[in-house]
Design a protein around this motif. Structure first.
Motif, PDB file in Angstrom:
ATOM      1  N   ASP A 191       0.839  -1.196   0.000  1.00  0.00           N
ATOM      2  CA  ASP A 191       0.000   0.000   0.000  1.00  0.00           C
ATOM      3  C   ASP A 191       0.878   1.253   0.000  1.00  0.00           C
ATOM      4  N   GLN A 205      -3.169  -7.263   6.391  1.00  0.00           N
ATOM      5  CA  GLN A 205      -3.690  -7.787   5.137  1.00  0.00           C
ATOM      6  C   GLN A 205      -3.349  -9.269   4.969  1.00  0.00           C
ATOM      7  N   HIS A 209      -6.053 -12.229   4.498  1.00  0.00           N
ATOM      8  CA  HIS A 209      -6.188 -12.813   3.171  1.00  0.00           C
ATOM      9  C   HIS A 209      -5.265 -14.002   2.897  1.00  0.00           C
ATOM     10  N   GLU A 246      -6.343   2.749  11.382  1.00  0.00           N
ATOM     11  CA  GLU A 246      -7.499   3.470  10.836  1.00  0.00           C
ATOM     12  C   GLU A 246      -8.049   2.739   9.619  1.00  0.00           C
ATOM     13  N   LYS A 247      -7.170   2.266   8.745  1.00  0.00           N
ATOM     14  CA  LYS A 247      -7.618   1.532   7.565  1.00  0.00           C
ATOM     15  C   LYS A 247      -8.255   0.209   7.959  1.00  0.00           C
ATOM     16  N   LEU A 248      -7.682  -0.456   8.944  1.00  0.00           N
ATOM     17  CA  LEU A 248      -8.236  -1.722   9.411  1.00  0.00           C
ATOM     18  C   LEU A 248      -9.631  -1.512   9.991  1.00  0.00           C
ATOM     19  N   SER A 250     -11.781   0.723   9.205  1.00  0.00           N
ATOM     20  CA  SER A 250     -12.765   1.067   8.172  1.00  0.00           C
ATOM     21  C   SER A 250     -13.076  -0.085   7.218  1.00  0.00           C
ATOM     22  N   SER A 251     -12.214  -1.121   7.208  1.00  0.00           N
ATOM     23  CA  SER A 251     -12.380  -2.162   6.185  1.00  0.00           C
ATOM     24  C   SER A 251     -12.617  -3.558   6.735  1.00  0.00           C
ATOM     25  N   TYR A 252     -12.234  -3.814   7.986  1.00  0.00           N
ATOM     26  CA  TYR A 252     -12.273  -5.177   8.517  1.00  0.00           C
ATOM     27  C   TYR A 252     -13.506  -5.390   9.379  1.00  0.00           C
ATOM     28  N   GLN A 253     -14.234  -6.446   9.091  1.00  0.00           N
ATOM     29  CA  GLN A 253     -15.445  -6.752   9.851  1.00  0.00           C
ATOM     30  C   GLN A 253     -15.081  -7.629  11.053  1.00  0.00           C
ATOM     31  N   GLU A 256     -14.548  -4.386  16.493  1.00  0.00           N
ATOM     32  CA  GLU A 256     -14.340  -2.950  16.368  1.00  0.00           C
ATOM     33  C   GLU A 256     -13.817  -2.335  17.658  1.00  0.00           C
TER      34      GLU A 256
END
Length: 312
Positions: A191, A205, A209, A246-248, A250-253, A256
């Motif tokens: 990234d 990531q 994944h 912050e990216k995690l 917003s993107s990872y379910q 929280e």
């Protein structure tokens, strides 16, 4: 960009897979020769070595050019302007010919058998995307037999989750990784919102994944010294850790609350460093604002806020 390419030979016709080794080099004139020799003297001959000089201001370029004369046709060398580690690694990924890929920092040293053992591990386990391993510590006194991962649990996809990484129950020692290049390409490479730390965001990531496994033995000497990037640029490291979380978030379910808790701690660390760092006041204010949204009752945060007010 000054591009000098030495042909690695017709390795693709051999039965064993070709391995691309990327060496991002920046101001490591004292170490680069030993690093490169440790790769070229491996007992695994099918190596596509790519050395990328990321705008070094010391004699790294001269050192690599001398190695090119000594080891004619054994590696490719790219010298470019300084862009940071992440863009350098992505360039290496685009140039790589190998089916497998690993990185070696220009101040580290591969142990003999390092590439062969990791390749054998991956070839025998086709479902595994990346294997990590251990390292011996190399300090200012020299090589040691001290293992980096001793008393640490290495991440395995069969045993751990992203939550284990966040809470520190499992670690990924990124410099030891051997990847299937096709997996990194599917992931889109590294990234480029980040600059200097390849493992900060990528480890999350990978945990989400990739199928990750661990080879429980040292494969390199990992150098610890005063000029390590993480020692001299803590402000940049904290910024990138905050951005990764912050990216995690917003993107990872996932959990929280756990991510927010960890992010709140990183905000505090970043604010603390910001107060003594020549950063802009606006950047410090933005971090404080984000931190208050997550930890409004934290005593340390209010203390740092008071110090911030005194500065302005």
């Amino acid at each position: 960009m000054n591009l000098s390419i030495q042909n690695s030979g017709n390795l693709l016709n051999e039965s064993a897979p070709l391995v691309s080794v990327i060496v991002p080099a920046y101001n490591h004139e004292a170490y680069i020769a030993e690093c490169v020799r440790s790769i070229l003297e491996q007992d695994y001959p099918h190596i596509d070595l790519i050395i990328i000089n990321d705008g070094s201001t010391d004699s790294t370029d001269q050192k690599v050019c001398a190695l090119a004369e000594e080891y004619f046709s054994r590696f490719r060398y790219i010298s470019k302007k300084n862009e940071g580690l992440i863009k350098t690694l992505n360039l290496g990924l685009r140039l790589a010919h190998g089916e497998y890929l690993c990185e070696l920092a220009s101040d580290d040293i591969l142990l003999r058998g390092s590439i062969r053992k990791r390749i054998e591990y991956l070839v025998s386990r086709p479902a595994v995307d990346v294997v990590f391993a251990d390292a011996f510590i190399l300090n200012e006194q020299g090589r040691t037999t001290e293992r980096l991962m001793v008393n640490r649990k290495s991440f395995r996809s069969s045993e751990h989750t992203v939550q284990d990484l966040i809470e520190g129950r499992a670690k990924i020692f990124f410099p030891s990784g051997m990847f299937r290049k096709s997996f990194l390409e599917r992931l889109g490479g590294f990234d480029e919102d980040f600059r200097d730390y390849e493992d900060v965001a990528m480890k999350f990531q990978l945990a989400i994944h990739a199928n990750i496994d661990y080879l429980d033995e040292p494969v390199l000497y990992y150098r610890r010294h005063g000029s390590n990037t993480s020692s001299t640029n803590k402000f940049s490291l904290r910024k990138e850790k905050v951005l990764a979380l912050e990216k995690l978030l917003s993107s990872y379910q996932g959990d929280e609350r756990l991510i927010k808790s960890s992010l709140g701690k990183e905000y505090l660390k970043l604010v603390k460093i910001s107060l003594t760092h020549p950063a802009t006041r606006d950047a410090t204010k933005r971090t404080l604002t984000k931190a208050f949204k997550i930890r409004p009752l934290n005593v340390k945060l209010w203390y740092y806020f008071a110090r911030y007010l005194l500065r302005i």
